[in-house]
Design an enzyme around this catalytic site. Sequence first.
Site, mmCIF file in Angstrom:
data_model
loop_
_atom_site.group_PDB
_atom_site.id
_atom_site.type_symbol
_atom_site.label_atom_id
_atom_site.label_comp_id
_atom_site.label_asym_id
_atom_site.label_seq_id
_atom_site.Cartn_x
_atom_site.Cartn_y
_atom_site.Cartn_z
ATOM 1 N N GLU A 1 0.825 -1.219 0.000
ATOM 2 C CA GLU A 1 0.000 0.000 0.000
ATOM 3 C C GLU A 1 0.853 1.260 0.000
ATOM 4 O O GLU A 1 0.427 2.304 -0.486
ATOM 5 C CB GLU A 1 -0.920 0.006 1.234
ATOM 6 C CG GLU A 1 -2.358 -0.199 0.864
ATOM 7 C CD GLU A 1 -3.341 -0.124 2.023
ATOM 8 O OE1 GLU A 1 -4.494 -0.481 1.781
ATOM 9 O OE2 GLU A 1 -2.993 0.270 3.142
ATOM 10 N N HIS B 1 8.424 -26.644 -1.452
ATOM 11 C CA HIS B 1 7.789 -27.732 -2.199
ATOM 12 C C HIS B 1 6.665 -27.209 -3.089
ATOM 13 O O HIS B 1 5.827 -27.972 -3.548
ATOM 14 C CB HIS B 1 7.286 -28.795 -1.218
ATOM 15 C CG HIS B 1 8.411 -29.406 -0.438
ATOM 16 N ND1 HIS B 1 8.971 -30.620 -0.753
ATOM 17 C CD2 HIS B 1 9.115 -28.923 0.608
ATOM 18 C CE1 HIS B 1 9.968 -30.872 0.093
ATOM 19 N NE2 HIS B 1 10.080 -29.851 0.931
ATOM 20 N N LYS C 1 -14.084 0.128 -3.917
ATOM 21 C CA LYS C 1 -15.157 0.522 -2.993
ATOM 22 C C LYS C 1 -16.277 1.215 -3.754
ATOM 23 O O LYS C 1 -17.450 0.924 -3.543
ATOM 24 C CB LYS C 1 -14.611 1.489 -1.933
ATOM 25 C CG LYS C 1 -13.665 0.860 -0.941
ATOM 26 C CD LYS C 1 -13.332 1.860 0.161
ATOM 27 C CE LYS C 1 -12.177 1.377 0.986
ATOM 28 N NZ LYS C 1 -11.635 2.401 1.855
#
Length: 453
Positions: free
Chosen positions: A291, A312, A426
């Site tokens: 951010e 792995h 948003k």
Amino acid sequence: MKKLNVDIQSVFGFIDRDDLKKQESSLKVHHHNLISGTGAGNDFTGWVRLPSSTTPDLLRKIKEAALELKEKSEIVVVVGIGGSYLGARAVIEALQHQFAGLMPAFKRPGSLVLFAGNNISEDYHADLIDVLQKVDWSLIVISKSGTTTEPAIAFRVLKQHLIRKYSMSEARRRIIAITDKAKGALKNLADKEGYKTFIIPDDVGGRYSVLTPVGLLPVAVAGFDIEVMINGAAEMEATALGSHLPENNPAALYALTRNALYQKGRTVEIMVNYQPNLVFLTEWWKQLYGESEGKQLRGIFPAGVTFTADLHSMGQYIQEGLRIIFESVLSVEQSARKLAVPELDDDSDGLNYIAGKRLSEVNRMAELGTLLAHVDGEVPNIRINIPEINEFYLGGIMYFYEFACALSGYLLEVNPFDQPGVEAYKKNMFALLGKRGFEEDSAKLRKRLEGMV
Ligand code: PA5
């Protein structure tokens, strides 16, 4: 007392000392701007002196509030998202017994802390309520803006459960709000309902707020020592503020090195740890760096792995995939517990060659072997050595990462304290949900979705 340090030996060959030297004069300016509050986003640099300015009175109040919740709650649910969530979870998961949820309550140093409001999953919250039905519980709701949708929904749902389980007045006593001192829906609600409240300072943004009540109250509720955590952070603050020189300031060295690697095309940083209890420290770090730096079409992409499990899976890519990555390994020098590999009479599994060795020693050899293999595979490695995982060093390392992140952002010439890009989803979500004021967007978005879903 041992200190956290940054080892950059395994980046040479990919960058050289001159690549670091040539950024040092700008580092000096950025360091000055950061600590004198004259750089970009300077109204959000209150965290810089937060550890040394945290008063005993605030710590006492947090501890008292934590004690009150602990005494009446087997579980405390912390509602929040992003910077109002990840720091507390990172510290609690690093410190608590790794099977805390399965331990009897009397074996825990505090309440069991669970988290909500960091997603909108119906199943997650319904499952959580199943658990809460069976125990005494309380709630901490955290939102700086006081208007974030995810925690607001979880709070509404969980508050209803709390009121039904107890009573309106007892539910109020079981809720603590951490929010802005004056504005936002949560602040209004807290005033109206009379919740106990802690303030998030104006000049501290969400992802830099772990050393405010946002992180400290949940950590204290879980039974850990917040005073020691602040002391560890204050020691790192003194080091970080004391000098811009990378040889004296590990945060400056880390910031400088990762930026030099970025200049050479290393656009992905993978934070590596060898302890599953540090997964959320990595998550917190990813949010802090993602951010803060990912804007204006720039920034290192922060990724995370937990080895040896991810050797792995992601190990293959790291060894032989695109050479755009570097690793920063969080290397814990001493484990908290002791457990050795037992000897077998018949050596049927062929492991007697390591019989008697502690698992931490085996883990260390995995770490060193991986370091060499990845450097051979042309992946530069930065090592961040942390003496052990406790409150003191966690306070220190979180401050270290914050300071380095701010310097890194400045080196990249972005404002590391804003997050304009978070608004895009948003707006769309509000429009699709039919929130008042978004009607026009709603029609357009629905049209775009036709045929897509
Ligand atoms: O770092 C940030 O500012 C964000 O991640 C916020 O912490 C997150 O969006 C939650 O915001 P708020 O505390 O206002 O609910």
